[in-house]
Design a protein around this motif. Structure first.
Motif, mmCIF file in Angstrom:
data_model
loop_
_atom_site.group_PDB
_atom_site.id
_atom_site.type_symbol
_atom_site.label_atom_id
_atom_site.label_comp_id
_atom_site.label_asym_id
_atom_site.label_seq_id
_atom_site.Cartn_x
_atom_site.Cartn_y
_atom_site.Cartn_z
ATOM 1 N N PRO A 163 10.319 28.842 -35.330
ATOM 2 C CA PRO A 163 8.899 28.525 -35.285
ATOM 3 C C PRO A 163 8.413 28.418 -33.838
ATOM 4 C CG PRO A 163 10.017 27.104 -36.868
ATOM 5 C CD PRO A 163 11.074 27.893 -36.172
ATOM 6 N N ASN A 164 7.182 28.912 -33.592
ATOM 7 C CA ASN A 164 6.529 28.703 -32.287
ATOM 8 C C ASN A 164 6.974 29.613 -31.155
ATOM 9 O OD1 ASN A 164 4.391 27.074 -32.282
ATOM 10 N ND2 ASN A 164 5.543 25.187 -32.065
ATOM 11 N N VAL A 165 7.824 30.585 -31.420
ATOM 12 C CA VAL A 165 8.232 31.460 -30.319
ATOM 13 C C VAL A 165 7.144 32.485 -29.981
ATOM 14 C CG1 VAL A 165 10.728 31.227 -30.649
ATOM 15 C CG2 VAL A 165 9.495 33.026 -31.880
ATOM 16 N N GLY A 166 6.182 32.671 -30.903
ATOM 17 C CA GLY A 166 5.064 33.571 -30.609
ATOM 18 C C GLY A 166 4.988 34.810 -31.502
ATOM 19 N N LYS A 167 5.563 34.733 -32.695
ATOM 20 C CA LYS A 167 5.567 35.884 -33.610
ATOM 21 C C LYS A 167 4.157 36.312 -34.017
ATOM 22 C CE LYS A 167 8.118 33.550 -36.474
ATOM 23 N NZ LYS A 167 8.298 32.340 -35.655
ATOM 24 N N SER A 168 3.357 35.333 -34.419
ATOM 25 C CA SER A 168 1.998 35.666 -34.873
ATOM 26 C C SER A 168 1.152 36.188 -33.712
ATOM 27 C CB SER A 168 1.323 34.443 -35.494
ATOM 28 O OG SER A 168 2.074 33.998 -36.605
ATOM 29 N N THR A 169 1.339 35.600 -32.553
ATOM 30 C CA THR A 169 0.602 36.050 -31.372
ATOM 31 C C THR A 169 0.928 37.512 -31.077
ATOM 32 O OG1 THR A 169 0.738 33.796 -30.505
ATOM 33 C CG2 THR A 169 0.100 35.512 -28.951
ATOM 34 N N LEU A 170 2.183 37.889 -31.252
ATOM 35 C CA LEU A 170 2.583 39.277 -31.012
ATOM 36 C C LEU A 170 1.894 40.232 -31.987
ATOM 37 C CD1 LEU A 170 4.398 41.307 -29.462
ATOM 38 C CD2 LEU A 170 6.075 41.013 -31.304
ATOM 39 N N VAL A 199 12.364 38.643 -25.435
ATOM 40 C CA VAL A 199 12.203 37.349 -24.779
ATOM 41 C C VAL A 199 10.716 37.212 -24.467
ATOM 42 C CG1 VAL A 199 12.742 35.999 -22.728
ATOM 43 C CG2 VAL A 199 14.548 37.289 -23.859
ATOM 44 N N ASN A 200 10.063 36.313 -25.210
ATOM 45 C CA ASN A 200 8.606 36.179 -25.124
ATOM 46 C C ASN A 200 8.196 35.076 -24.139
ATOM 47 O OD1 ASN A 200 5.916 36.707 -25.819
ATOM 48 N ND2 ASN A 200 5.920 35.096 -27.389
ATOM 49 N N LYS A 201 6.911 35.036 -23.863
ATOM 50 C CA LYS A 201 6.283 34.052 -22.971
ATOM 51 C C LYS A 201 6.696 34.272 -21.522
ATOM 52 C CE LYS A 201 5.848 30.840 -26.823
ATOM 53 N NZ LYS A 201 5.788 29.477 -27.324
ATOM 54 N N ALA A 202 6.937 35.538 -21.178
ATOM 55 C CA ALA A 202 7.295 35.890 -19.811
ATOM 56 C C ALA A 202 6.199 35.461 -18.836
ATOM 57 C CB ALA A 202 7.541 37.392 -19.707
ATOM 58 N N ASP A 203 4.958 35.439 -19.300
ATOM 59 C CA ASP A 203 3.854 35.031 -18.408
ATOM 60 C C ASP A 203 4.021 33.613 -17.914
ATOM 61 O OD1 ASP A 203 1.564 33.479 -20.492
ATOM 62 O OD2 ASP A 203 3.222 34.596 -21.319
ATOM 63 N N SER A 204 4.404 32.671 -18.806
ATOM 64 C CA SER A 204 4.506 31.297 -18.319
ATOM 65 C C SER A 204 5.882 31.011 -17.715
ATOM 66 C CB SER A 204 4.105 30.277 -19.388
ATOM 67 O OG SER A 204 4.961 30.339 -20.473
ATOM 68 N N VAL A 243 8.716 40.246 -22.865
ATOM 69 C CA VAL A 243 7.316 40.472 -23.238
ATOM 70 C C VAL A 243 6.476 39.219 -23.036
ATOM 71 C CG1 VAL A 243 7.860 42.221 -25.026
ATOM 72 C CG2 VAL A 243 7.650 39.839 -25.674
ATOM 73 N N SER A 244 5.179 39.441 -22.995
ATOM 74 C CA SER A 244 4.233 38.341 -23.152
ATOM 75 C C SER A 244 3.298 38.730 -24.284
ATOM 76 C CB SER A 244 3.426 38.097 -21.876
ATOM 77 O OG SER A 244 2.344 37.237 -22.200
ATOM 78 N N ALA A 245 3.489 38.076 -25.421
ATOM 79 C CA ALA A 245 2.623 38.359 -26.575
ATOM 80 C C ALA A 245 1.189 37.983 -26.226
ATOM 81 C CB ALA A 245 3.101 37.572 -27.787
ATOM 82 N N LYS A 246 1.057 37.016 -25.331
ATOM 83 C CA LYS A 246 -0.271 36.514 -24.961
ATOM 84 C C LYS A 246 -1.033 37.520 -24.096
ATOM 85 C CE LYS A 246 -2.138 32.080 -23.447
ATOM 86 N NZ LYS A 246 -1.631 30.766 -23.003
ATOM 87 N N THR A 247 -0.407 38.000 -23.044
ATOM 88 C CA THR A 247 -1.116 38.910 -22.144
ATOM 89 C C THR A 247 -0.925 40.377 -22.530
ATOM 90 O OG1 THR A 247 0.742 39.228 -20.621
ATOM 91 C CG2 THR A 247 -0.693 37.330 -20.204
HETATM 92 P P1 GDP Z 1 4.978 31.629 -34.253
HETATM 93 O O1 GDP Z 1 5.230 30.323 -34.924
HETATM 94 O O2 GDP Z 1 6.268 32.241 -33.811
HETATM 95 O O3 GDP Z 1 4.138 32.571 -35.075
HETATM 96 O O4 GDP Z 1 4.186 31.296 -32.900
HETATM 97 P P2 GDP Z 1 2.619 31.461 -32.560
HETATM 98 O O5 GDP Z 1 2.267 32.892 -32.416
HETATM 99 O O6 GDP Z 1 1.838 30.652 -33.554
HETATM 100 O O7 GDP Z 1 2.575 30.813 -31.110
HETATM 101 C C1 GDP Z 1 3.026 29.488 -30.862
HETATM 102 C C2 GDP Z 1 2.432 28.995 -29.562
HETATM 103 O O8 GDP Z 1 2.959 29.742 -28.462
HETATM 104 C C3 GDP Z 1 0.919 29.140 -29.482
HETATM 105 O O9 GDP Z 1 0.413 28.019 -28.801
HETATM 106 C C4 GDP Z 1 0.730 30.395 -28.673
HETATM 107 O O10 GDP Z 1 -0.487 30.450 -27.980
HETATM 108 C C5 GDP Z 1 1.906 30.319 -27.710
HETATM 109 N N1 GDP Z 1 2.338 31.668 -27.251
HETATM 110 C C6 GDP Z 1 2.664 32.730 -28.019
HETATM 111 N N2 GDP Z 1 2.994 33.790 -27.261
HETATM 112 C C7 GDP Z 1 2.868 33.417 -25.966
HETATM 113 C C8 GDP Z 1 3.056 34.077 -24.705
HETATM 114 O O11 GDP Z 1 3.405 35.262 -24.598
HETATM 115 N N3 GDP Z 1 2.830 33.321 -23.603
HETATM 116 C C9 GDP Z 1 2.445 32.021 -23.651
HETATM 117 N N4 GDP Z 1 2.250 31.389 -22.509
HETATM 118 N N5 GDP Z 1 2.235 31.384 -24.811
HETATM 119 C C10 GDP Z 1 2.446 32.057 -25.960
#
Ligand code: GDP
Ligand code: MG
Length: 299
Positions: A12-19, A122-127, A165-169
């Motif tokens: 949970p929270n690794v950024g799957k949905s954001t991707l 490996v996600n969240k490379a931006d932060s 990767v950065s799912a965010k950017t």
């Molecule tokens: P999921 O549970 O794996 O689906 O995760 P979410 O997509 O809901 O993201 C969980 C949290 O991580 C949210 O607050 C996102 O904004 C944050 N997040 C996701 N991807 C990234 C990323 O690439 N960079 C940063 N800095 N935050 C991210």
């Protein structure tokens, strides 16, 4: 024409949905800083000339504490079966833990058995920044090699590729999509080209409301909330918000109704002009542990 399925798997929270949202470019699935935001398998559909990829966004795999938790795990495990590409995701901002190992191990096993391609992200490379992300990539590589030895999945390990990767950017996402595309077979489109998600409209609206509630609640409460559309007539939509206890109802409504009002305003802003959104809060004792209710809610 080439087409196929790619499942995104991770804690949970690794950024799957954001991707998924980043790839599809529209809001397909809700995102929040709370774990277990995604409760159903949601598909995001990417159609480009000659190619269609169906991304399956899964609820995170975790140690279940409630019956709902168990079902979320089952649903994530189902998503594994029969996909062309597995995308295993960990984050660069946190040490690789037992939960991440479980995910990597499962992906290696399934890839070995089914022949699916494996992308380890490996996600969240931006932060994390590039040096920390690089370190994490090496760490994940070593962990995968160790697991592959232990689980006897040499083919899956050999075929695996690694992506920062950065799912965010969106950084690195193009390369990931290219990898997925390269592993698709000849096949027809599964969905009409204009369709970006298989989630129906009512469910999406209920999810928009739940997303706003997740931003405004904490601790155990986010898990105790379920939203559903119970009435939809023209521009009037009623969304029922279920909680497990009276005390939670009070928090969701807020002092003078301010929490609920803010939730309604923010959710409505994402709906067509003129939509009237009615929010009703109801206590359904321990719904997370009741099989009959979980069935009814479609878990
Ligand atoms: P999921 O549970 O794996 O689906 O995760 P979410 O997509 O809901 O993201 C969980 C949290 O991580 C949210 O607050 C996102 O904004 C944050 N997040 C996701 N991807 C990234 C990323 O690439 N960079 C940063 N800095 N935050 C991210
Ligand atoms: Mg999610």
């Amino acid at each position: 024409m080439r087409s196929g399925f790619a499942a995104i798997v991770g804690r949970p929270n690794v950024g799957k949905s954001t991707l998924v949202n980043q790839i599809i470019g529209e809001k397909v699935t809700i995102v929040s800083p709370r774990a277990n935001t995604t409760r159903h398998q949601i598909r995001g559909v990417l159609s480009t000339p000659g190619v269609q990829i169906v991304f399956v966004d899964t609820p995170g795999i975790h140690k279940p504490k409630t019956r709902l938790g168990e079902r979320l795990n089952d649903s994530a495990n189902d998503a594994f079966s029969d996909v062309d590409v597995l995308i295993a995701m960990v984050e660069a901002t946190k040490a690789v833990g037992p939960g991440d190992r479980r995910v990597l191990g499962r992906c290696l096993e399934v890839a070995e058995r089914s022949g699916a391609a494996l992308a380890i992200c490996v996600n969240k490379a931006d932060s994390a920044g590039s040096s920390k992300t690089g370190e994490q990539l090496l760490f994940v590589l070593a962990a995968a090699a160790e697991l592959a030895e232990e689980l006897r999945t040499p083919l899956a390990l050999e075929r695996a590729e690694y992506f920062p990767v950065s799912a965010k950017t969106g950084k690195g996402v193009k390369e990931l999509v290219a990898f997925v595309t390269a592993h698709l077979d000849e096949g027809p489109a599964f969905y009409p080209e204009a369709m970006i998600s298989d989630q129906d409209e009512a469910k999406h609206i209920a999810e928009l409301v739940r997303e706003q509630l997740l931003y405004r609640t904490r601790d155990e409460l986010p898990h105790a909330i379920h939203c559903q559309v119970t009435e939809w007539e023209g521009q009037h939509i009623r969304v029922e918000i279920l909680v497990e206890r009276d005390s939670q109802k009070g928090i969701v409504i807020g002092k003078g109704g301010e929490v609920l009002k803010a939730v309604g305003t923010a959710a409505r802003a994402q709906l067509p002009e003129g939509t009237h959104l009615e929010l009703v809060v109801r206590v359904e004792k321990n719904w997370q542990s009741r099989a009959d209710l979980l069935d009814r809610f479609g878990f």
